[in-house]
Scaffold this active site. Structure first.
Site, PDB file in Angstrom:
ATOM      1  CB  THR A 210       5.068  12.398   0.602  1.00 59.26           C
ATOM      2  OG1 THR A 210       6.305  11.763   0.235  1.00 59.26           O
ATOM      3  CG2 THR A 210       5.288  13.310   1.783  1.00 59.26           C
ATOM      4  CB  SER A 238       6.700   7.605   0.955  1.00 54.67           C
ATOM      5  OG  SER A 238       8.118   7.631   0.931  1.00 54.67           O
ATOM      6  NE  ARG A 239       5.238   3.850  -5.072  1.00 51.93           N
ATOM      7  CZ  ARG A 239       4.224   3.268  -4.432  1.00 51.93           C
ATOM      8  NH1 ARG A 239       4.339   2.967  -3.153  1.00 51.93           N
ATOM      9  NH2 ARG A 239       3.085   3.010  -5.059  1.00 51.93           N
ATOM     10  CG  ASP A 263       6.785  -1.589   3.561  1.00 53.19           C
ATOM     11  OD1 ASP A 263       5.664  -1.228   3.116  1.00 53.19           O
ATOM     12  OD2 ASP A 263       7.183  -2.778   3.482  1.00 53.19           O
ATOM     13  CD  GLU A 268      10.104  -1.215  -3.448  1.00 51.96           C
ATOM     14  OE1 GLU A 268       9.095  -1.759  -3.943  1.00 51.96           O
ATOM     15  OE2 GLU A 268      10.043  -0.334  -2.595  1.00 51.96           O
ATOM     16  CG  HIS A 287       6.411  -2.095  -1.559  1.00 50.71           C
ATOM     17  ND1 HIS A 287       6.779  -1.317  -2.633  1.00 50.71           N
ATOM     18  CD2 HIS A 287       5.189  -1.644  -1.181  1.00 50.71           C
ATOM     19  CE1 HIS A 287       5.814  -0.446  -2.905  1.00 50.71           C
ATOM     20  NE2 HIS A 287       4.832  -0.624  -2.036  1.00 50.71           N
ATOM     21  CB  ILE A 288       4.575  -6.236   3.406  1.00 54.81           C
ATOM     22  CG1 ILE A 288       5.208  -5.664   4.684  1.00 54.81           C
ATOM     23  CG2 ILE A 288       5.474  -7.268   2.751  1.00 54.81           C
ATOM     24  CD1 ILE A 288       5.177  -6.625   5.853  1.00 54.81           C
ATOM     25  N   GLY A 289       3.263  -2.905   2.843  1.00 55.04           N
ATOM     26  CA  GLY A 289       2.320  -1.980   3.496  1.00 55.04           C
ATOM     27  C   GLY A 289       0.869  -2.443   3.452  1.00 55.04           C
ATOM     28  CB  SER A 290      -1.560  -2.518   0.870  1.00 57.17           C
ATOM     29  OG  SER A 290      -0.881  -3.019  -0.286  1.00 57.17           O
TER      30      SER A 290
HETATM   31  C1  8YV Z   1       0.906  -1.950  -3.296  1.00 55.28           C
HETATM   32  C2  8YV Z   1       1.469   0.413  -2.741  1.00 55.28           C
HETATM   33  O1  8YV Z   1       1.319  -3.079  -2.625  1.00 55.28           O
HETATM   34  O2  8YV Z   1      -0.752   1.075  -2.926  1.00 55.28           O
HETATM   35  C3  8YV Z   1       0.433   1.390  -3.131  1.00 55.28           C
HETATM   36  O3  8YV Z   1       0.846   2.466  -3.620  1.00 55.28           O
HETATM   37  O4  8YV Z   1       2.636   0.682  -2.764  1.00 55.28           O
HETATM   38  C4  8YV Z   1       1.046  -0.909  -2.259  1.00 55.28           C
HETATM   39  O5  8YV Z   1      -0.207  -0.841  -1.628  1.00 55.28           O
HETATM   40  C5  8YV Z   1       1.781  -1.976  -4.525  1.00 55.28           C
HETATM   41  O6  8YV Z   1       1.710  -0.839  -5.248  1.00 55.28           O
HETATM   42  C6  8YV Z   1       1.356  -3.196  -5.358  1.00 55.28           C
HETATM   43  O7  8YV Z   1      -0.011  -3.249  -5.524  1.00 55.28           O
END
Ligand code: 8YV
Length: 321
Positions: A210, A238-239, A263, A268, A287-290
């Site tokens: 979420t 998420s966060r 993640d 952080e 925090h490497i999701g993207s």
């Molecule tokens: C980003 C993220 O790495 O898109 C988001 O909400 O948490 C990640 O994709 C981060 O916010 C820094 O860009």
């Protein structure tokens, strides 16, 4: 000639992205904001009309120092760092970068789910530490993923991409809880809508995807972890603040849940002495999701397009309402 609007880019982006913005704006860029760069950032903010970056808390205090601001372009899909009500009250546009990162983040979450289920970081260290003396016994076995029940909390763009992987790749029955029904996920991936309580009770894997909002802050606490199966695994993409981390540590230590893959964290970077980091049944990522080059480039270009169109008086593609 018309003065170019001044914008501040406060996160490292490719030169190609800066060049695109510079076609129509005067750009002041910072690769990151810290005690060295904040003084100049706030100096430049005084007459800036646009901001592009991620994670900076944009609230009343900051906006009082940005009297000419017209648009805030988040380089992220999450926008919990923005005080949307305050921005709206001041007539300042806010945008984010949804969709372009869905598959990348879903890949990361599934990788984290598999790594946690099969204890891969622990097994990797066992090999690298020279402890692989005999074939692995059941005390080091992981758990299966295929055909197990996946519960997705937050069926947005990323949640749906995760459901696709679970359904077609791993034959997993899918439960989901969301603010609203998602017919597409139900039709395409056989996802079943259910209450948070039923999802927690019935899922073998619980994946929290979420946004962070007042409704989702501390969504997962002692009560929720206690509702989960003792054989279940919790994944958070998420966060950090959607989870009561003390309750998570307790649930992991007492065996209320089997393991967790994380993640994101409340603070952080997570501090080295954080209790979560001492647990064998926790897999952590920074925090490497993207965090792949192509996807971050797409996000940066989308954030730039949102910024430039907003300053040219058009409606940006990803205006947050
Ligand atoms: C980003 C993220 O790495 O898109 C988001 O909400 O948490 C990640 O994709 C981060 O916010 C820094 O860009």
């Amino acid at each position: 000639p018309k003065m170019k609007p001044k914008v501040i880019v406060y996160k490292k982006v490719d030169q190609e992205v800066l060049d695109f913005i510079q076609e129509t704006c005067e750009v002041v860029s910072f690769e990151k904001l810290d005690s060295d760069t904040y003084p100049r950032f706030f100096q430049e903010l005084k007459d800036a009309q646009g901001l592009l970056g991620s994670g900076l808390k944009i609230n009343k205090e900051l906006l009082d120092q940005a009297p000419q601001l017209k648009i805030v372009s988040n380089f992220s899909v999450g926008y919990d760092n923005l005080d949307i009500a305050e921005l709206s009250a001041r007539g300042i546009m806010a945008t984010n970068t949804p969709d372009v990162l869905n598959d990348t983040v879903a890949d990361t979450m599934f990788g984290l789910l598999l790594a946690t289920a099969r204890r891969m970081p622990e097994m990797d260290q066992l090999v690298k530490n020279g402890q692989w003396k005999t074939m692995i016994g059941e005390e080091l076995y992981g758990v299966d993923v295929h055909h197990k029940v996946l519960g997705i909390i937050g069926m947005g763009g990323v949640g749906k991409a995760i459901a696709k992987r679970a359904h077609f790749g791993f034959d997993m029955p899918i439960l989901y809880h969301n603010r609203s029904r998602n017919e597409e996920a139900e039709e395409l991936f056989g996802a079943t809508y259910c209450s948070l309580e039923d999802l927690l009770k019935q899922s073998d894997f619980v994946c929290l995807m979420t946004p962070l909002t007042p409704a989702t802050e501390n969504l997962m606490g002692k009560r929720e972890f206690d509702l989960m199966k003792k054989t279940a695994i919790f994944i958070n993409g998420s966060r950090g603040k959607t989870v009561d981390e003390e309750a998570l540590v307790e649930a992991l230590k007492t065996g209320e849940i089997l393991a967790a893959g994380l993640d994101v964290f409340v603070q952080e970077p997570v501090q080295p002495d954080h209790p979560l980091l001492s647990l064998k049944n926790v897999v952590t990522l920074p925090h490497i999701g993207s965090a792949v080059y192509e996807t971050r480039k797409k996000m940066a270009m989308l954030a730039a397009k949102n910024l430039v169109t907003g300053l040219q008086g058009e409606t940006p593609p990803n205006l947050i309402k």
